[in-house]
Structures are given as structure tokens and as C-alpha cells.
Design a protein around this motif. Structure first.
Motif, PDB file in Angstrom:
ATOM      1  N   SER A 139       0.939  -1.115  -0.182  1.00  0.00           N
ATOM      2  CA  SER A 139       0.084   0.188  -0.087  1.00  0.00           C
ATOM      3  C   SER A 139       0.827   1.397  -0.094  1.00  0.00           C
ATOM      4  N   HIS A 169     -18.469 -13.153   5.646  1.00  0.00           N
ATOM      5  CA  HIS A 169     -17.682 -12.938   4.435  1.00  0.00           C
ATOM      6  C   HIS A 169     -17.508 -14.399   3.753  1.00  0.00           C
ATOM      7  N   VAL A 226     -16.945  -7.526  -4.486  1.00  0.00           N
ATOM      8  CA  VAL A 226     -15.646  -7.046  -4.905  1.00  0.00           C
ATOM      9  C   VAL A 226     -14.702  -8.043  -5.508  1.00  0.00           C
ATOM     10  N   ARG A 234      -5.876   0.419  -4.318  1.00  0.00           N
ATOM     11  CA  ARG A 234      -6.494  -0.900  -4.384  1.00  0.00           C
ATOM     12  C   ARG A 234      -5.305  -1.986  -4.750  1.00  0.00           C
ATOM     13  N   ARG A 272     -23.611  -6.144   0.101  1.00  0.00           N
ATOM     14  CA  ARG A 272     -23.032  -5.007  -0.499  1.00  0.00           C
ATOM     15  C   ARG A 272     -22.499  -5.651  -1.988  1.00  0.00           C
ATOM     16  N   LEU A 310     -11.505  -6.131   0.865  1.00  0.00           N
ATOM     17  CA  LEU A 310     -12.470  -6.115   0.122  1.00  0.00           C
ATOM     18  C   LEU A 310     -13.154  -4.686   0.060  1.00  0.00           C
ATOM     19  N   HIS A 311     -12.590  -3.718  -0.591  1.00  0.00           N
ATOM     20  CA  HIS A 311     -12.793  -2.474  -0.772  1.00  0.00           C
ATOM     21  C   HIS A 311     -12.538  -2.012  -2.247  1.00  0.00           C
ATOM     22  N   ARG A 312     -12.997  -0.713  -2.572  1.00  0.00           N
ATOM     23  CA  ARG A 312     -12.790  -0.196  -3.669  1.00  0.00           C
ATOM     24  C   ARG A 312     -11.891   0.921  -3.628  1.00  0.00           C
ATOM     25  N   ASP A 313     -11.460   1.360  -2.322  1.00  0.00           N
ATOM     26  CA  ASP A 313     -10.714   2.634  -2.099  1.00  0.00           C
ATOM     27  C   ASP A 313      -9.303   2.552  -2.802  1.00  0.00           C
ATOM     28  N   GLU A 370     -20.142 -10.093   0.927  1.00  0.00           N
ATOM     29  CA  GLU A 370     -20.532  -9.729   2.257  1.00  0.00           C
ATOM     30  C   GLU A 370     -21.995 -10.264   2.405  1.00  0.00           C
ATOM     31  N   ASP A 390     -14.137  -6.262 -12.838  1.00  0.00           N
ATOM     32  CA  ASP A 390     -14.923  -5.417 -12.132  1.00  0.00           C
ATOM     33  C   ASP A 390     -16.490  -5.296 -12.376  1.00  0.00           C
TER      34      ASP A 390
END
Ligand code: ISJ
Length: 300
Positions: free
Chosen positions: A147, A259, A286, A180, A283, A174-177, A223, A270
Motif C-alpha cells: 500500500s 464474509h 468485490v 486498491r 454489498r 474487500l473495498h474499492r478505495d 458480504e 469489475d
């Protein structure tokens, strides 16, 4: 007659080793000539890599794991003769380590949880014997380097059903921020294990988009309601059009939701329409990433 016979013997007997010696010298000369030809081609190949790097946009991570897998598979398809097939994988893995490092910083972090440094050995087998490699003992530390940009990729233990929450590293991804982090490879790529070779299974994550290789599996994170069962999950994935090859379903103490990490055949991007068709999700799913299917005993 006897003198003729002995003359013939003296002609022939010393000649046999001389022939072998001469042949050996000639063959070694041939090997030297071939080594020069191979070396010349490797230097030419490096010049082409320099041209590839020069084309690259600024900030490009010079790391194409899918393309690397395709190159090795293509060479194996054209391979013939007595040279062991595994040599192709060994040589080209080392070559990719060098050509990638020519294009920018190339540092690998490893989360070592295995006995006898098995994940480090596995990482060395894939990323080269001399590639800079930093060892951590938690997945979060190894991922933090990716990161932060201080490492190109992290080698992490393959997720498993029974692990404790702290080692289930995939949940945090498990996010799109941005940045990534995606799964981009699975190790070992050369799946047949020789005696003494590390037996562990690992995934590689990097801050790049997954790189399709024409023969891939993808990982999707979900999720789900706490009462979700494996059977319902599998049925939902099949109904959405996925062929599922593995799944982990976790209900961690205190968590508001279950999860799941599901592995499906093929490369899933995606925007894949099937993702929106997965039922019961709390949600949007991802895509955690994809990896080139390793070479096994049949296709190696
Ligand atoms: C040259 C590239 O970069 C790297 C080096 C490669 C090579 O030496 O063939 C292949 C894939 C990349 O990991 C590329 O992006 O194609």
C-alpha cells in the motif's frame, strides 16, 4: 603377418581415446558457441525490454504476472527434446526478475508463517534468487508495504477456512478505495513439487490491476447475511453463471455479517455482469483479483 597385426593394433588402440578427446573438444566448442548465441539473444531481449519500459506511462508498475505466465505456457507448448520442461520455468522466472528490475524498483515482501522459511523459498522460486525480499510475520505488515509503495508485491499464505481473524488478510482488501490491492498470482506456478521443495500455497498481491493470462481463476469477496450457508452460496453463484472451484465462508465472532471468498473459473473484471446477479449479498461483490492457473503435472 604378426607384425602387420601388431602395427594395426598400435594404429587403432591409441586412436580411440584420441577420437573421443577430439570429439569432446569439438562438442565443448559447440557448447561455447551456443552459449555465446544464447547470451547474444538475451542481451538483444534486454534491449527490447528497455524499449518496452520507455513506452510505459509514468508511474507504471513494470509487473505483468499474466503475461509472464502466458510466455512460459507458450514456450512449453513449443518445447521438444530432452531438455527438462521445468528448466523453461526456472530460466524464465529468473529472466522476468531481472527484466522487471530493469524497469524500476522491484522489492517483494513475504509473510512468513511456514516452518523452515517455506514462503520465502516459494517467493524466491517465483521472483528470483537475488530479488530484494523483506520478511514479515503478519500479512498486514506485508500488505502495508505494498500500500505504501515500498514493495512491488507481497507473498501471502493462501486463505484457509480454519484460520484466526488476524490471518484472514483478504477481508481487509474487500473495498474499492485507492490504493486498491489485488491478487495477481498464485504460487507455486510450477505446481509439481520435487522432494524438498516448499509445499506451501501462496497468493501474491500488488497495487496493480489483475493481469489476465487466458487461463485464469478469479477471487470474489462477498458480504452476506450471518445465516448464509455454503449450499445456498454455491447455488447462488451457479445461478449467477459462475463455475465455483473453492469457497471460504467466515462468520467471525462479533461481526455483523458473514464474509465469503469464492474462487471461480476464468477472468472476472469489475464490471462483469454476473457479479450483479449474485443473490443475497449485503454489498456489491468485490473482485479481489485473479491468478494464472498454475502448471500441474498434466499441463506442465
Ligand atoms: C517487458 C515487460 O515487463 C516485464 C518483463 C517481461 C519480459 O521480460 O518478457 C514480461 C512481463 C513483465 O513482467 C512487459 O510489460 O511486457
Amino acid at each position: 603377418m604378426s607384425s602387420t597385426h601388431s602395427a594395426a593394433e598400435t594404429d587403432q588402440t591409441p586412436q580411440a581415446p584420441n577420437d573421443a578427446t577430439a570429439q569432446l573438444a569439438a562438442l565443448r566448442l559447440e557448447l561455447d558457441r551456443l552459449d555465446d548465441a544464447i547470451h547474444d539473444l538475451l542481451m538483444q531481449r534486454a534491449d527490447v525490454v528497455v524499449r518496452v519500459a520507455a513506452l510505459g506511462a509514468k508511474g507504471r508498475v513494470a509487473f505483468r504476472p499474466g503475461r509472464e505466465a502466458e510466455i512460459i505456457r507458450r514456450l512449453l507448448r513449443r518445447h521438444a527434446g530432452p531438455l527438462p520442461r521445468r528448466l523453461l520455468s526456472r530460466l524464465w522466472r529468473e529472466l522476468f526478475a531481472a527484466t522487471t528490475s530493469m524497469q524500476g524498483p522491484y522489492v517483494i515482501t513475504v509473510c512468513e508463517t511456514g516452518a523452515g522459511n517455506e514462503f520465502v523459498q516459494c517467493a524466491r522460486e517465483h521472483f528470483g534468487a537475488l530479488t530484494p525480499l523483506r520478511v514479515h510475520h503478519s500479512p498486514a505488515q506485508a500488505i502495508a508495504e505494498v500500500s505504501a509503495g515500498s514493495a512491488t508485491a507481497a507473498v501471502l499464505p493462501m486463505p484457509a477456512d480454519e484460520e484466526v481473524p488476524a490471518t484472514a488478510w483478504w477481508i481487509a482488501l474487500l473495498h474499492r478505495d485507492e490504493p486498491r490491492i489485488h491478487v495477481v498470482a498464485r504460487l507455486p506456478f510450477w505446481a509439481p513439487r520435487s522432494e524438498g521443495a516448499p509445499q506451501v500455497q501462496a497468493l501474491v498481491v500488488a497495487a496493480v490491476a489483475p493481469d489476465p493470462s487466458a487461463q485464469d481463476r478469479s477471487l470474489v469477496g462477498l458480504e452476506l447475511p450471518l445465516d448464509m450457508s455454503r449450499a445456498r452460496l454455491s447455488a447462488g453463484l451457479a445461478a449467477a453463471g459462475f463455475t465455483q472451484s473453492a469457497a471460504i465462508l467466515r462468520r467471525d465472532a462479533g461481526a455483523q455479517m458473514a464474509h465469503a471468498l469464492v474462487e471461480v473459473d476464468g477472468y472476472v473484471a469489475d464490471g462483469d455482469g454476473r457479479l450483479a446477479a449474485i443473490p443475497d449479498v449485503l454489498r456489491p461483490p468485490v473482485v479481489l483479483g485473479a491468478y494464472a492457473v498454475p502448471l500441474d503435472g498434466d499441463n506442465a
